[in-house]
Write a protein that holds these residues in place. Sequence first.
Motif, PDB file in Angstrom:
ATOM      1  N   GLN A  14     -69.691 -12.699 -44.441  1.00 29.31           N
ATOM      2  CA  GLN A  14     -68.759 -11.998 -45.320  1.00 29.31           C
ATOM      3  C   GLN A  14     -69.269 -10.595 -45.642  1.00 29.31           C
ATOM      4  OE1 GLN A  14     -68.837 -15.005 -48.340  1.00 29.31           O
ATOM      5  NE2 GLN A  14     -66.722 -15.638 -47.919  1.00 29.31           N
ATOM      6  N   ALA A  15     -70.564 -10.496 -45.900  1.00 29.96           N
ATOM      7  CA  ALA A  15     -71.159  -9.188 -46.199  1.00 29.96           C
ATOM      8  C   ALA A  15     -71.003  -8.257 -45.000  1.00 29.96           C
ATOM      9  CB  ALA A  15     -72.625  -9.345 -46.564  1.00 29.96           C
ATOM     10  N   GLY A  16     -71.239  -8.781 -43.819  1.00 30.40           N
ATOM     11  CA  GLY A  16     -71.084  -7.981 -42.600  1.00 30.40           C
ATOM     12  C   GLY A  16     -69.649  -7.522 -42.405  1.00 30.40           C
ATOM     13  N   GLU A  17     -68.700  -8.422 -42.680  1.00 30.52           N
ATOM     14  CA  GLU A  17     -67.285  -8.068 -42.542  1.00 30.52           C
ATOM     15  C   GLU A  17     -66.895  -6.976 -43.534  1.00 30.52           C
ATOM     16  OE1 GLU A  17     -65.430 -11.887 -43.012  1.00 30.52           O
ATOM     17  OE2 GLU A  17     -65.749 -12.426 -40.914  1.00 30.52           O
ATOM     18  N   LEU A  18     -67.386  -7.084 -44.762  1.00 26.73           N
ATOM     19  CA  LEU A  18     -67.089  -6.047 -45.764  1.00 26.73           C
ATOM     20  C   LEU A  18     -67.695  -4.703 -45.365  1.00 26.73           C
ATOM     21  CD1 LEU A  18     -67.420  -7.788 -49.239  1.00 26.73           C
ATOM     22  CD2 LEU A  18     -65.417  -6.645 -48.302  1.00 26.73           C
ATOM     23  N   MET A  19     -68.910  -4.739 -44.885  1.00 29.26           N
ATOM     24  CA  MET A  19     -69.554  -3.484 -44.476  1.00 29.26           C
ATOM     25  C   MET A  19     -68.817  -2.884 -43.276  1.00 29.26           C
ATOM     26  SD  MET A  19     -71.706  -2.950 -46.766  1.00 29.26           S
ATOM     27  CE  MET A  19     -72.357  -1.449 -46.070  1.00 29.26           C
ATOM     28  N   HIS A  20     -68.385  -3.734 -42.355  1.00 26.12           N
ATOM     29  CA  HIS A  20     -67.622  -3.259 -41.199  1.00 26.12           C
ATOM     30  C   HIS A  20     -66.312  -2.610 -41.665  1.00 26.12           C
ATOM     31  CE1 HIS A  20     -66.223  -3.069 -37.079  1.00 26.12           C
ATOM     32  NE2 HIS A  20     -65.085  -3.604 -37.473  1.00 26.12           N
ATOM     33  N   GLU A  21     -65.654  -3.239 -42.619  1.00 30.52           N
ATOM     34  CA  GLU A  21     -64.411  -2.686 -43.167  1.00 30.52           C
ATOM     35  C   GLU A  21     -64.671  -1.321 -43.816  1.00 30.52           C
ATOM     36  OE1 GLU A  21     -60.882  -3.954 -46.321  1.00 30.52           O
ATOM     37  OE2 GLU A  21     -62.378  -5.444 -45.757  1.00 30.52           O
ATOM     38  N   MET A  22     -65.778  -1.206 -44.547  1.00 30.56           N
ATOM     39  CA  MET A  22     -66.128   0.064 -45.195  1.00 30.56           C
ATOM     40  C   MET A  22     -66.369   1.142 -44.142  1.00 30.56           C
ATOM     41  SD  MET A  22     -66.601   1.922 -47.862  1.00 30.56           S
ATOM     42  CE  MET A  22     -67.157   1.287 -49.397  1.00 30.56           C
ATOM     43  N   TYR A  23     -67.074   0.798 -43.069  1.00 30.92           N
ATOM     44  CA  TYR A  23     -67.320   1.777 -42.006  1.00 30.92           C
ATOM     45  C   TYR A  23     -66.022   2.208 -41.338  1.00 30.92           C
ATOM     46  CZ  TYR A  23     -72.314   0.799 -42.441  1.00 30.92           C
ATOM     47  OH  TYR A  23     -73.594   0.658 -42.919  1.00 30.92           O
ATOM     48  N   GLU A  24     -65.099   1.266 -41.115  1.00 29.68           N
ATOM     49  CA  GLU A  24     -63.817   1.613 -40.500  1.00 29.68           C
ATOM     50  C   GLU A  24     -63.029   2.591 -41.377  1.00 29.68           C
ATOM     51  OE1 GLU A  24     -61.791  -2.074 -39.744  1.00 29.68           O
ATOM     52  OE2 GLU A  24     -62.681  -2.273 -37.762  1.00 29.68           O
ATOM     53  N   VAL A  25     -62.989   2.304 -42.676  1.00 30.86           N
ATOM     54  CA  VAL A  25     -62.277   3.181 -43.612  1.00 30.86           C
ATOM     55  C   VAL A  25     -62.940   4.559 -43.638  1.00 30.86           C
ATOM     56  CG1 VAL A  25     -61.735   3.561 -46.056  1.00 30.86           C
ATOM     57  CG2 VAL A  25     -61.367   1.312 -45.029  1.00 30.86           C
TER      58      VAL A  25
ATOM     59  N   VAL B 290     -61.686  -1.536 -50.548  1.00 29.27           N
ATOM     60  CA  VAL B 290     -62.954  -2.056 -50.015  1.00 29.27           C
ATOM     61  C   VAL B 290     -64.103  -1.787 -50.990  1.00 29.27           C
ATOM     62  CG1 VAL B 290     -63.671  -0.080 -48.601  1.00 29.27           C
ATOM     63  CG2 VAL B 290     -64.295  -2.381 -47.908  1.00 29.27           C
ATOM     64  N   THR B 291     -64.057  -0.664 -51.693  1.00 30.64           N
ATOM     65  CA  THR B 291     -65.098  -0.373 -52.688  1.00 30.64           C
ATOM     66  C   THR B 291     -65.051  -1.392 -53.822  1.00 30.64           C
ATOM     67  OG1 THR B 291     -65.036   1.985 -52.161  1.00 30.64           O
ATOM     68  CG2 THR B 291     -66.006   1.375 -54.270  1.00 30.64           C
ATOM     69  N   GLU B 292     -63.831  -1.697 -54.282  1.00 27.43           N
ATOM     70  CA  GLU B 292     -63.698  -2.695 -55.345  1.00 27.43           C
ATOM     71  C   GLU B 292     -64.130  -4.078 -54.878  1.00 27.43           C
ATOM     72  OE1 GLU B 292     -59.629  -2.053 -56.588  1.00 27.43           O
ATOM     73  OE2 GLU B 292     -60.293  -0.704 -58.195  1.00 27.43           O
ATOM     74  N   LYS B 293     -63.840  -4.414 -53.614  1.00 24.36           N
ATOM     75  CA  LYS B 293     -64.297  -5.696 -53.066  1.00 24.36           C
ATOM     76  C   LYS B 293     -65.819  -5.755 -53.069  1.00 24.36           C
ATOM     77  CE  LYS B 293     -60.796  -6.235 -49.551  1.00 24.36           C
ATOM     78  NZ  LYS B 293     -60.592  -6.400 -48.101  1.00 24.36           N
ATOM     79  N   LEU B 294     -66.441  -4.693 -52.576  1.00 29.00           N
ATOM     80  CA  LEU B 294     -67.908  -4.652 -52.529  1.00 29.00           C
ATOM     81  C   LEU B 294     -68.507  -4.732 -53.928  1.00 29.00           C
ATOM     82  CD1 LEU B 294     -68.548  -1.956 -49.787  1.00 29.00           C
ATOM     83  CD2 LEU B 294     -69.300  -4.333 -49.710  1.00 29.00           C
TER      84      LEU B 294
END
Length: 109
Positions: free
Chosen positions: A8-19, A51-55
């Motif tokens: 999950q952490a990896g997916e969130l970080m990947h989403e942040m990088y995409e954004v 994504v920031t709020e998710k993190l």
Amino acid sequence: MSELTMKQAGELMHEMYEVSDRRMLQTRAQLRGEEVPVADRLQAARDLLAVTEKLAGTGMADAFDDADQLRADMAETAAKARAEIAELEREAAGARVDAERSESSGPRA
């Protein structure tokens, strides 16, 4: 605060990088003088906020030595994204009003 698996952490970080990448490409285009539609910039800002709020909601910052600074950075990013969203929404509303005015003042038969 929720527990986060490594996946999950990896997916969130990947989403942040995409954004972040999308926003960087938009900025580069603007610097080259290209038009980036308000709707695209608005969506990118909304995605950044989401994504920031998710993190921030995961408690992930607690795993780092500089957790307080990381939380402050996330709060600052969220605040800047909210301000950008408000500005872009005003810009989009102004563009709609301008379009309506030009339609209503168009050629009359």
